[in-house]
Scaffold this motif. Sequence first.
Motif, PDB file in Angstrom:
ATOM      1  N   GLY A 103       1.031  -1.063  -0.683  1.00  8.62           N
ATOM      2  CA  GLY A 103       0.003  -0.099   0.092  1.00  8.62           C
ATOM      3  C   GLY A 103       0.489   1.438  -0.378  1.00  8.62           C
ATOM      4  N   VAL A 104       1.770   0.751   0.102  1.00  7.56           N
ATOM      5  CA  VAL A 104       2.828   2.689   0.025  1.00  7.56           C
ATOM      6  C   VAL A 104       3.418   2.719  -0.708  1.00  7.56           C
ATOM      7  CG1 VAL A 104       4.530   3.999   1.392  1.00  7.56           C
ATOM      8  CG2 VAL A 104       2.975   2.404   2.845  1.00  7.56           C
ATOM      9  N   VAL A 105       3.167   3.788  -1.645  1.00  2.00           N
ATOM     10  CA  VAL A 105       4.342   4.334  -3.062  1.00  2.00           C
ATOM     11  C   VAL A 105       5.216   5.151  -2.689  1.00  2.00           C
ATOM     12  CG1 VAL A 105       4.201   5.078  -4.673  1.00  2.00           C
ATOM     13  CG2 VAL A 105       1.658   3.521  -4.319  1.00  2.00           C
ATOM     14  N   ASP A 106       4.928   5.724  -1.656  1.00  2.00           N
ATOM     15  CA  ASP A 106       6.697   7.078  -1.783  1.00  2.00           C
ATOM     16  C   ASP A 106       6.119   7.461  -0.129  1.00  2.00           C
ATOM     17  OD1 ASP A 106       7.534   9.959  -2.940  1.00  2.00           O
ATOM     18  OD2 ASP A 106       8.784   8.425  -1.366  1.00  2.00           O
ATOM     19  N   SER A 107       7.587   7.119   0.539  1.00  2.92           N
ATOM     20  CA  SER A 107       7.170   7.907   1.615  1.00  2.92           C
ATOM     21  C   SER A 107       8.088   9.111   2.115  1.00  2.92           C
ATOM     22  CB  SER A 107       7.512   6.782   3.046  1.00  2.92           C
ATOM     23  OG  SER A 107       8.760   6.694   2.617  1.00  2.92           O
ATOM     24  N   GLY A 108       8.455   9.576   0.650  1.00  4.43           N
ATOM     25  CA  GLY A 108       9.620  10.884   1.299  1.00  4.43           C
ATOM     26  C   GLY A 108       9.248  11.827   1.763  1.00  4.43           C
ATOM     27  N   VAL A 109       7.696  11.502   1.441  1.00  6.10           N
ATOM     28  CA  VAL A 109       6.604  12.834   2.422  1.00  6.10           C
ATOM     29  C   VAL A 109       6.618  13.282   3.038  1.00  6.10           C
ATOM     30  CG1 VAL A 109       5.073  13.226   0.139  1.00  6.10           C
ATOM     31  CG2 VAL A 109       4.682  12.120   2.319  1.00  6.10           C
ATOM     32  N   LEU A 110       7.437  12.103   4.404  1.00  2.56           N
ATOM     33  CA  LEU A 110       7.500  12.046   5.908  1.00  2.56           C
ATOM     34  C   LEU A 110       8.795  12.549   6.769  1.00  2.56           C
ATOM     35  CD1 LEU A 110       6.222   9.118   7.655  1.00  2.56           C
ATOM     36  CD2 LEU A 110       4.696  10.649   6.962  1.00  2.56           C
ATOM     37  N   ASN A 227      -9.187   3.821   6.328  1.00  3.57           N
ATOM     38  CA  ASN A 227      -9.619   3.319   4.980  1.00  3.57           C
ATOM     39  C   ASN A 227      -7.897   2.713   4.869  1.00  3.57           C
ATOM     40  OD1 ASN A 227     -11.494   4.220   4.414  1.00  3.57           O
ATOM     41  ND2 ASN A 227     -11.000   5.710   2.627  1.00  3.57           N
ATOM     42  N   SER A 228      -6.617   2.928   5.123  1.00  6.86           N
ATOM     43  CA  SER A 228      -5.706   2.401   5.770  1.00  6.86           C
ATOM     44  C   SER A 228      -5.264   1.803   6.408  1.00  6.86           C
ATOM     45  CB  SER A 228      -4.237   3.484   5.236  1.00  6.86           C
ATOM     46  OG  SER A 228      -4.208   4.173   4.049  1.00  6.86           O
ATOM     47  N   ILE A 229      -5.846   1.205   7.042  1.00 10.46           N
ATOM     48  CA  ILE A 229      -5.980   0.106   8.407  1.00 10.46           C
ATOM     49  C   ILE A 229      -7.091  -0.815   8.014  1.00 10.46           C
ATOM     50  CG2 ILE A 229      -6.473  -0.495  10.545  1.00 10.46           C
ATOM     51  CD1 ILE A 229      -6.306   2.989  11.707  1.00 10.46           C
ATOM     52  N   PHE A 286       0.668   3.634   9.291  1.00  6.61           N
ATOM     53  CA  PHE A 286       1.579   4.670   9.160  1.00  6.61           C
ATOM     54  C   PHE A 286       0.976   4.806   7.092  1.00  6.61           C
ATOM     55  CE2 PHE A 286       5.305   3.426   5.686  1.00  6.61           C
ATOM     56  CZ  PHE A 286       5.937   4.456   6.108  1.00  6.61           C
ATOM     57  N   ASN A 287       0.490   3.797   6.594  1.00  2.00           N
ATOM     58  CA  ASN A 287       0.082   4.495   5.776  1.00  2.00           C
ATOM     59  C   ASN A 287      -0.742   5.524   5.198  1.00  2.00           C
ATOM     60  OD1 ASN A 287       1.485   1.822   4.969  1.00  2.00           O
ATOM     61  ND2 ASN A 287      -0.183   0.244   4.328  1.00  2.00           N
ATOM     62  N   GLY A 288      -1.610   5.635   6.044  1.00  2.00           N
ATOM     63  CA  GLY A 288      -2.614   6.512   5.923  1.00  2.00           C
ATOM     64  C   GLY A 288      -1.965   8.012   6.264  1.00  2.00           C
ATOM     65  N   VAL A 289      -0.914   8.022   6.862  1.00  2.39           N
ATOM     66  CA  VAL A 289      -0.047   9.424   7.004  1.00  2.39           C
ATOM     67  C   VAL A 289       0.543   9.365   5.597  1.00  2.39           C
ATOM     68  CG1 VAL A 289       1.960  10.506   8.423  1.00  2.39           C
ATOM     69  CG2 VAL A 289      -0.161   9.075   9.950  1.00  2.39           C
TER      70      VAL A 289
END
Length: 295
Positions: A103-110, A227-229, A286-289
């Motif tokens: 489900g995670v595409v890119d977490s660079g935004v964090l 939704n991600s949970i 995490f995915n939702g954030v």
Amino acid sequence: MDSKKILIVTMLLVLVFNIAGPIQVSHAAALDSVIGTLAASTVSSTNSGASGGSDVFSKLFSLLFDKILGPILNIFGGGKAATILPENPVKVTPLPPGDGTTGVVDSGVLRGKVVVVDPGHGGSNPGAVANSTRETDNNLAVSLKLRDKLTKAGARVIMTRDSDRTVAPEGSSLGQELAARVNIAEANNADIFVSVHSNSNPDPSIYGTMTFYPSGKSSKLALEVQNSIIRETGAVDKGTSSATFYVLRNTSMPSILVEMGFVTNASEASRLQEDNYRNKIAQGIFNGVVKYFNN
Ligand SMILES: [Zn+2]
């Protein structure tokens, strides 16, 4: 057709499918959150920009410029837009160390984001206790996993507590305890506040996951996380709802309170104690954030 006609027809089609479409097919809760988002910009000027109604317009503009004008200018040889020079390759952000979930595409935004994670209860206040599990233990276990995932992705995570204790000195009032949690978020200028809880109900047959947000803001964060949970855990989706919980009411940044499941339901109580299930919940949050900050 000449290029002007193609442009106009394409714009109309994209407007119909991207804007009218999702709202029409939304279920009630999603529609409510859309209305809430639109209302937020007119109701409150202290509202965080991240959840304001101006989002709609910036999305509309980026849609027009990125998805329509850019490609068309390219197709018809118009010019400068969307030209990628060889010395400016597109940057690809590496994924965080994965644990097999999706489900995670890119977490660079964090990167650099300040996230306050608040495991509900603790110390002399165990929260809901049933089916030989205590809310405080489930909350802390999931929160610590969430902390690790966020930290790996570059966020600055501040825990209101990272052991089985109260946040305010033992013996403080409930109000002081909750204020201490809010103060941590405010003092650190958090970008978001995530409170993690387990639910309870006199009716043991009730189970499912729900996420609360303060009225008038943060509904988008709540919806992405909820939704991600559900996507990760497959739990019963009890949706998102606005609520007046102290920590939601008194935090100035977007804030949510996740009720992971009911300790009063035997099967959900036992899942909440499983390490694997706790990891799925943490991954979902995490995915939702990530999705929230990606938008
Ligand atoms: Zn609680």
